[in-house]
Design a protein around this motif. Sequence first.
Motif, PDB file in Angstrom:
ATOM      1  N   PRO A 140       3.748  -6.389  80.201  1.00  0.00           N
ATOM      2  CA  PRO A 140       4.128  -5.633  81.410  1.00  0.00           C
ATOM      3  C   PRO A 140       4.163  -4.124  81.221  1.00  0.00           C
ATOM      4  N   GLN A 141       4.546  -3.662  80.036  1.00  0.00           N
ATOM      5  CA  GLN A 141       4.654  -2.214  79.808  1.00  0.00           C
ATOM      6  C   GLN A 141       3.311  -1.502  79.923  1.00  0.00           C
ATOM      7  N   ALA A 142       2.209  -2.236  79.751  1.00  0.00           N
ATOM      8  CA  ALA A 142       0.873  -1.630  79.819  1.00  0.00           C
ATOM      9  C   ALA A 142       0.141  -2.013  81.100  1.00  0.00           C
ATOM     10  N   LYS A 143       0.865  -2.517  82.083  1.00  0.00           N
ATOM     11  CA  LYS A 143       0.227  -2.913  83.344  1.00  0.00           C
ATOM     12  C   LYS A 143      -0.443  -1.711  84.001  1.00  0.00           C
ATOM     13  N   GLY A 144      -1.706  -1.894  84.400  1.00  0.00           N
ATOM     14  CA  GLY A 144      -2.455  -0.837  85.067  1.00  0.00           C
ATOM     15  C   GLY A 144      -3.075   0.185  84.131  1.00  0.00           C
ATOM     16  N   ALA A 145      -2.900   0.003  82.829  1.00  0.00           N
ATOM     17  CA  ALA A 145      -3.372   1.016  81.885  1.00  0.00           C
ATOM     18  C   ALA A 145      -4.768   0.746  81.349  1.00  0.00           C
ATOM     19  N   VAL A 146      -5.322  -0.458  81.607  1.00  0.00           N
ATOM     20  CA  VAL A 146      -6.580  -0.830  80.962  1.00  0.00           C
ATOM     21  C   VAL A 146      -7.703  -1.009  81.977  1.00  0.00           C
ATOM     22  N   ASP A 147      -8.932  -0.935  81.472  1.00  0.00           N
ATOM     23  CA  ASP A 147     -10.128  -1.117  82.275  1.00  0.00           C
ATOM     24  C   ASP A 147     -11.150  -1.844  81.399  1.00  0.00           C
ATOM     25  N   PRO A 151     -14.683   1.288  76.465  1.00  0.00           N
ATOM     26  CA  PRO A 151     -14.950   0.835  75.093  1.00  0.00           C
ATOM     27  C   PRO A 151     -13.628   0.453  74.438  1.00  0.00           C
ATOM     28  N   PRO A 152     -13.658  -0.389  73.403  1.00  0.00           N
ATOM     29  CA  PRO A 152     -12.397  -0.845  72.801  1.00  0.00           C
ATOM     30  C   PRO A 152     -11.546   0.286  72.245  1.00  0.00           C
ATOM     31  N   GLU A 153     -12.167   1.329  71.737  1.00  0.00           N
ATOM     32  CA  GLU A 153     -11.394   2.431  71.178  1.00  0.00           C
ATOM     33  C   GLU A 153     -10.524   3.092  72.255  1.00  0.00           C
ATOM     34  N   GLN A 181     -18.000 -10.136  66.152  1.00  0.00           N
ATOM     35  CA  GLN A 181     -18.078  -9.415  64.882  1.00  0.00           C
ATOM     36  C   GLN A 181     -18.021  -7.902  65.071  1.00  0.00           C
ATOM     37  N   ASP A 182     -18.818  -7.389  66.008  1.00  0.00           N
ATOM     38  CA  ASP A 182     -18.839  -5.931  66.235  1.00  0.00           C
ATOM     39  C   ASP A 182     -17.510  -5.462  66.811  1.00  0.00           C
ATOM     40  N   LEU A 183     -16.945  -6.231  67.752  1.00  0.00           N
ATOM     41  CA  LEU A 183     -15.664  -5.850  68.359  1.00  0.00           C
ATOM     42  C   LEU A 183     -14.572  -5.763  67.297  1.00  0.00           C
ATOM     43  N   ILE A 184     -14.513  -6.730  66.423  1.00  0.00           N
ATOM     44  CA  ILE A 184     -13.495  -6.729  65.367  1.00  0.00           C
ATOM     45  C   ILE A 184     -13.668  -5.516  64.454  1.00  0.00           C
ATOM     46  N   LYS A 185     -14.901  -5.217  64.092  1.00  0.00           N
ATOM     47  CA  LYS A 185     -15.163  -4.060  63.235  1.00  0.00           C
ATOM     48  C   LYS A 185     -14.696  -2.766  63.896  1.00  0.00           C
TER      49      LYS A 185
END
Length: 328
Positions: A140-147, A151-153, A181-185
């Motif tokens: 809940p604390q990060a609600k609305g913060a992501v898209d 990119p993952p960074e 694999q790439d995402l984890i790296k």
Amino acid sequence: MQRQNKTAQRTDISTLESVALAATRSAAVASHPWVGRNDKKAADAAATEAMRQVLADAPGRGVVVIGEGEKDEAPMLFNGETVGNGLGGPDFDIAVDPLEGTSFCAKNLPGSMATIAFAESGTMWSPGPGFYMDKIVVPPQAKGAVDLADPPERTLGKVAEALGKQVGELRVVIMDKPRHQDLIKRVLKAGAAVHTPAEGDVGGSLEVLLPTGSADLLLGIGGTPEGVMTAAAVRALGGDMLGRLAPQREEEADAIRAAGMDVDRIYVRDELVGGDALFAATGVTGGALLSEPRESGGTVLAESLLVSRGEVRRVSHTTFGSMLRMAS
């Protein structure tokens, strides 16, 4: 496509809490004799049939909007299946995975559990022929913060800021699959820690959502049934989630396009589950979230988790008898 709710009045979905708990408990106990026997389909079949029997007696009428099994030809509660006795209860939608973590069950590894989600009739998203989806789950604390387009960074930076942490303090759940694999790296290079279960993104999402959980966000591609069930838990707890269809084979992509669906569309939480919802799970092989069923003094003990009305409850079930007799 999103189905339209045809009911004029809202459903009090909390009246189905006992049904959800009975369904997952029965599935967990029925599948437990198959733990460590290297037979995923037999374990899944036992869980599915036990859950189906409980749902047949549920008050009201439920429709399985999305069930586990089609993508790998496993036993299943099939899409569109109607359950319930039609008496004295509401109409409701169901998303189900009678045995989340079938490989864990077959190999006697922690993390397998029976899972189900209920929502108001007409409010669960149906992915049609889409079996896989890309997901982000945050508390809940990060609600609305992501898209999901970020990119993952950048996602890591946004979540860290929302949680008042440094990126190096984040713990990210990403399933250990070749496609990741790439995402984890990239996540590791950015400085975050990664937890990589072999399967079980519902369990991983719960680690993000629960106050006692050990993770800060979940990333990556998993099944659509697990995604819809996760969305029910996310909605009930006030967290946030984004999803996008992610076909893993060309024939899946062709089927999605033929159904008039857009593989580039990002679905927000309330499009995945748009009404009041609840989620329940019962442990099969134990682990950090739930203990496994066990026999003691002629009784069977099982542990469940219920997410409903903004609350998380742990429920212990005690039933007279033997797991082997109950599963036969």
